[in-house]
Design a protein around this motif. Structure first.
Motif, PDB file in Angstrom:
ATOM      1  N   ALA A 101       0.810  -1.216   0.000  1.00 43.18           N
ATOM      2  CA  ALA A 101       0.000   0.000   0.000  1.00 43.18           C
ATOM      3  C   ALA A 101       0.847   1.272   0.000  1.00 43.18           C
ATOM      4  CB  ALA A 101      -0.921   0.003   1.210  1.00 43.18           C
ATOM      5  N   ALA A 102       2.159   1.114   0.048  1.00 42.71           N
ATOM      6  CA  ALA A 102       3.045   2.281   0.122  1.00 42.71           C
ATOM      7  C   ALA A 102       2.981   3.114  -1.149  1.00 42.71           C
ATOM      8  CB  ALA A 102       4.480   1.833   0.363  1.00 42.71           C
ATOM      9  N   ARG A 103       3.125   4.418  -0.968  1.00 41.67           N
ATOM     10  CA  ARG A 103       3.198   5.337  -2.091  1.00 41.67           C
ATOM     11  C   ARG A 103       4.635   5.830  -2.195  1.00 41.67           C
ATOM     12  NH1 ARG A 103       1.130  10.806  -1.188  1.00 41.67           N
ATOM     13  NH2 ARG A 103       2.812  11.773  -2.308  1.00 41.67           N
ATOM     14  N   VAL A 104       5.273   5.566  -3.348  1.00 44.16           N
ATOM     15  CA  VAL A 104       6.652   6.004  -3.572  1.00 44.16           C
ATOM     16  C   VAL A 104       6.633   7.035  -4.695  1.00 44.16           C
ATOM     17  CG1 VAL A 104       8.969   5.294  -4.269  1.00 44.16           C
ATOM     18  CG2 VAL A 104       7.573   3.759  -2.851  1.00 44.16           C
ATOM     19  N   ARG A 105       7.186   8.203  -4.405  1.00 44.24           N
ATOM     20  CA  ARG A 105       7.257   9.262  -5.402  1.00 44.24           C
ATOM     21  C   ARG A 105       8.723   9.646  -5.601  1.00 44.24           C
ATOM     22  NH1 ARG A 105       4.035  14.425  -3.952  1.00 44.24           N
ATOM     23  NH2 ARG A 105       5.608  14.455  -2.350  1.00 44.24           N
ATOM     24  N   VAL A 106       9.155   9.641  -6.860  1.00 45.07           N
ATOM     25  CA  VAL A 106      10.534   9.991  -7.200  1.00 45.07           C
ATOM     26  C   VAL A 106      10.516  11.303  -7.975  1.00 45.07           C
ATOM     27  CG1 VAL A 106      12.611   9.291  -8.444  1.00 45.07           C
ATOM     28  CG2 VAL A 106      11.236   7.574  -7.263  1.00 45.07           C
ATOM     29  N   THR A 107      11.341  12.234  -7.543  1.00 49.35           N
ATOM     30  CA  THR A 107      11.481  13.521  -8.220  1.00 49.35           C
ATOM     31  C   THR A 107      12.940  13.693  -8.633  1.00 49.35           C
ATOM     32  OG1 THR A 107       9.741  14.476  -6.857  1.00 49.35           O
ATOM     33  CG2 THR A 107      11.187  16.020  -7.997  1.00 49.35           C
ATOM     34  N   VAL A 108      13.152  13.948  -9.919  1.00 52.00           N
ATOM     35  CA  VAL A 108      14.501  14.232 -10.411  1.00 52.00           C
ATOM     36  C   VAL A 108      14.707  15.735 -10.291  1.00 52.00           C
ATOM     37  CG1 VAL A 108      16.052  14.153 -12.396  1.00 52.00           C
ATOM     38  CG2 VAL A 108      14.477  12.244 -11.952  1.00 52.00           C
ATOM     39  N   THR A 109      15.697  16.130  -9.501  1.00 46.75           N
ATOM     40  CA  THR A 109      15.938  17.549  -9.247  1.00 46.75           C
ATOM     41  C   THR A 109      17.036  18.142 -10.106  1.00 46.75           C
ATOM     42  OG1 THR A 109      17.463  17.064  -7.437  1.00 46.75           O
ATOM     43  CG2 THR A 109      15.115  17.346  -6.870  1.00 46.75           C
ATOM     44  N   GLY A 110      17.747  17.294 -10.854  1.00 50.11           N
ATOM     45  CA  GLY A 110      18.798  17.825 -11.704  1.00 50.11           C
ATOM     46  C   GLY A 110      19.519  16.760 -12.480  1.00 50.11           C
TER      47      GLY A 110
END
Length: 112
Positions: A101-110
């Motif tokens: 049920a986990a929510r994983v969010r990946v953001t590329v910052t550069g």
């Protein structure tokens, strides 16, 4: 083990896992703070440079935020997907039954 200690250990494990994903140059704290600096956990979650793990209400589904910088030689979307998959797989190993049920969010910052 104290909940905060367990959450910090989980955060560190996910950070180490994501750092090993091909194409990840390094983890980034996101929009605030100096790059690659370890920071103490804020309200609601533990944070290690570039990874924040929280569990709303203390028993809700896990939420993982990953901020990373990608090598310019790699396809950004592929690295982001691989990092998210690696984080979910590591959570499944460490927290069987809770990770689904986990929510994983990946953001590329550069890119570097």
């Amino acid at each position: 083990m104290h909940d905060r200690t367990a959450q910090t250990a989980l955060t560190e494990e996910i950070a180490r896992t994501v750092e090993r994903v091909p194409g990840v140059a390094f983890l980034s704290p996101g929009s605030a703070g100096p790059p690659r600096a370890a920071r103490p956990g804020g309200a609601g979650g533990a944070r290690t440079s570039g990874v924040r793990v929280s569990r709303p209400g203390g028993d809700g589904p896990w939420q993982v935020e990953v901020h990373l910088v990608v090598s310019h030689r790699e396809r950004t979307a592929d690295v982001a997907r691989a990092a998210g998959r690696a984080a979910r797989e590591r959570m499944a190993e460490l927290l069987p039954g809770q990770a689904a049920a986990a929510r994983v969010r990946v953001t590329v910052t550069g890119l570097v």
